[in-house]
Design a protein around this motif. Structure first.
Motif, mmCIF file in Angstrom:
data_model
loop_
_atom_site.group_PDB
_atom_site.id
_atom_site.type_symbol
_atom_site.label_atom_id
_atom_site.label_comp_id
_atom_site.label_asym_id
_atom_site.label_seq_id
_atom_site.Cartn_x
_atom_site.Cartn_y
_atom_site.Cartn_z
ATOM 1 N N ARG A 41 -25.294 -10.411 96.877
ATOM 2 C CA ARG A 41 -24.033 -8.874 96.541
ATOM 3 C C ARG A 41 -22.857 -9.940 95.921
ATOM 4 O O ARG A 41 -22.717 -11.219 96.508
ATOM 5 N N CYS A 88 -23.645 -4.481 102.884
ATOM 6 C CA CYS A 88 -22.519 -4.392 101.767
ATOM 7 C C CYS A 88 -21.714 -2.647 101.677
ATOM 8 O O CYS A 88 -22.273 -1.628 102.083
ATOM 9 N N ALA A 89 -20.397 -2.250 101.609
ATOM 10 C CA ALA A 89 -20.260 -0.971 101.561
ATOM 11 C C ALA A 89 -21.051 -0.090 100.934
ATOM 12 O O ALA A 89 -20.764 1.016 100.604
ATOM 13 N N VAL A 199 -17.662 -7.678 102.003
ATOM 14 C CA VAL A 199 -16.451 -8.129 100.555
ATOM 15 C C VAL A 199 -15.973 -8.814 101.086
ATOM 16 O O VAL A 199 -15.258 -9.647 100.756
ATOM 17 N N TYR A 224 -13.131 -1.613 96.833
ATOM 18 C CA TYR A 224 -13.182 -1.810 98.192
ATOM 19 C C TYR A 224 -12.671 -0.648 98.838
ATOM 20 O O TYR A 224 -11.445 -1.076 100.194
#
Ligand SMILES: Nc1nc2c(c(=O)[nH]1)N[C@H]1C(S)=C(S)[C@@H](COP(=O)(O)O)O[C@H]1N2
Ligand SMILES: [Mo]
Length: 362
Positions: A41, A88-89, A199, A224
């Motif tokens: 990412r 990843c969120a 993140v 985020y």
């Protein structure tokens, strides 16, 4: 040869910036996720940094600002290895599209991986710098990559609260699974913040600053954030919303593949489960959309509290259409929401609803 020939076996969501995830079956094939299939990412370019001339600056609310080479980091600080999930969120965002439009790449279940990270404890570096240790302080990471945002270009940056920064599991890592970090995973040095959304695990670190406020960089200040369901892109006050740090309890089915035509009879289901700061205590699998459940066998490393759990169930699937579903339970006796409707948000973060797959057995 392009940088990503080594990542040829991935589902690519975008090439600039490069965002890609492994196929579900290969993701759950091993407890440690190989670098070659580990999701990537990125928000901007993949900087090509020379390890020999690399420098990390540590400054801000510290008594002794530092200017560290890789050589110093490797030899002047105790080496630490931590097995930890990076996730990843936006993992599993794709399923939220059933509920409503979302912003961002439609990740399937593969924006996650479990690696053995080696480096030094961030706490050891902060102590060497004589960092102030106050409850309201933040440790900010600035990075080398150049990203394009809504209000122009910026260099990637994020921060974590001092209490997390001083926790022994948080690393400045230079190796992944015993190999040097690949360029796309942050060579030569990245943060690894176990239990927090990916993140915060800043890649290609350029400096670390101890501050009394969180980072001003867009990934920290604007993105985020978890918004309530009645907020849409046009109504979102971008500085509001809950800052995403700790990740929720989650689980997914990696095998068999989505929408397969299966042979009726014995079938093996496999997948992952994660509980961040808690532990995965149980994984339930349903062959009928959640009316009845069976317990899966768990594979986890009890010496690796930040690692994930792989689960496995041998089931008997009669001919016909079935809805498979999985949900995990954590050490506090909590489980996951049943439906993506429960937690839809316009940015598409933190989908942790029961993972469901429709299959046909014949
Ligand atoms: N410098 C920098 N660090 C970054 C990012 C980035 O774009 N730039 N992306 C973050 C996000 S959102 C995630 S999920 C993880 C992904 O790490 P990976 O690509 O090694 O899997 O890195 C984080 N660190
Ligand atoms: Mo992410």
């Amino acid at each position: 040869m392009s940088t990503f020939d080594c990542k040829s076996d991935l589902i690519v969501h975008s090439t600039e910036p490069f965002n890609a995830e492994p196929y579900p079956q290969s993701l759950v094939a091993s407890y440690i996720t190989p670098q070659s299939i580990f999701y990537v990412r990125s928000h901007g370019d993949i900087p090509q940094i020379e390890g020999g001339s690399y420098r990390l600056a540590v400054s801000g609310l510290v008594k002794r600002p530092l200017d560290l080479s890789m050589e110093l980091l490797r030899h002047e600080f105790p080496r630490r290895t931590v097995t930890a999930v990076m996730q990843c969120a936006g993992n599993r965002r794709g399923e939220l599209l059933q509920v409503g439009q979302v912003a961002g790449d439609p990740w399937s279940i593969g924006a996650i991986g479990n690696a053995r990270w080696t480096g030094v404890a961030l706490a050891d570096v902060l102590r060497a710098a004589g960092a102030e240790d106050g409850a309201n302080l933040h440790v900010a990471f600035a990075c080398h990559d150049q990203c394009e945002g809504e209000s122009g270009s910026y260099r990637y940056g994020v921060s974590i609260p001092m209490a997390k920064a001083m926790s022994p599991e948080v690393l400045l890592a230079f190796e992944m699974n015993g190999e040097a970090l690949a360029p796309e995973h942050g060579f030569p040095l990245r943060a690894v913040v176990p239990g927090f959304a990916g993140v915060r695990s800043a890649k290609w670190l350029s400096s670390i600053t101890v501050r009394d406020l969180p980072s001003d960089a867009p990934p920290q200040a604007h993105d985020y954030k978890l918004f309530p369901p009645d907020i849409r892109q046009d109504t979102a006050g971008r500085a509001t919303g809950i800052t995403i740090n700790e990740m929720p309890l989650n689980a997914a089915i990696g095998e068999p593949r989505a929408f397969p035509d299966l042979e009726a009879g014995a079938v093996v289901l496999r997948g992952w489960a994660v509980a961040s700061a808690r532990q995965v205590a149980r994984v339930d699998v349903s062959l009928n959309g959640g009316r009845t459940w069976q317990q899966a066998e768990l594979e986890h490393d009890l010496t690796a509290p930040w690692g994930w759990t792989l689960w496995r169930l041998q089931a008997d699937l009669p001919p016909g259409e079935h809805e498979l579903a999985v949900r995990a339970w954590d050490s506090a006796g909590q489980t996951q929401p049943a439906s993506p409707d429960d937690t839809w948000n316009w940015k598409g973060y933190l989908n942790a609803s029961w993972h469901r797959l429709r299959v046909r057995a014949s």
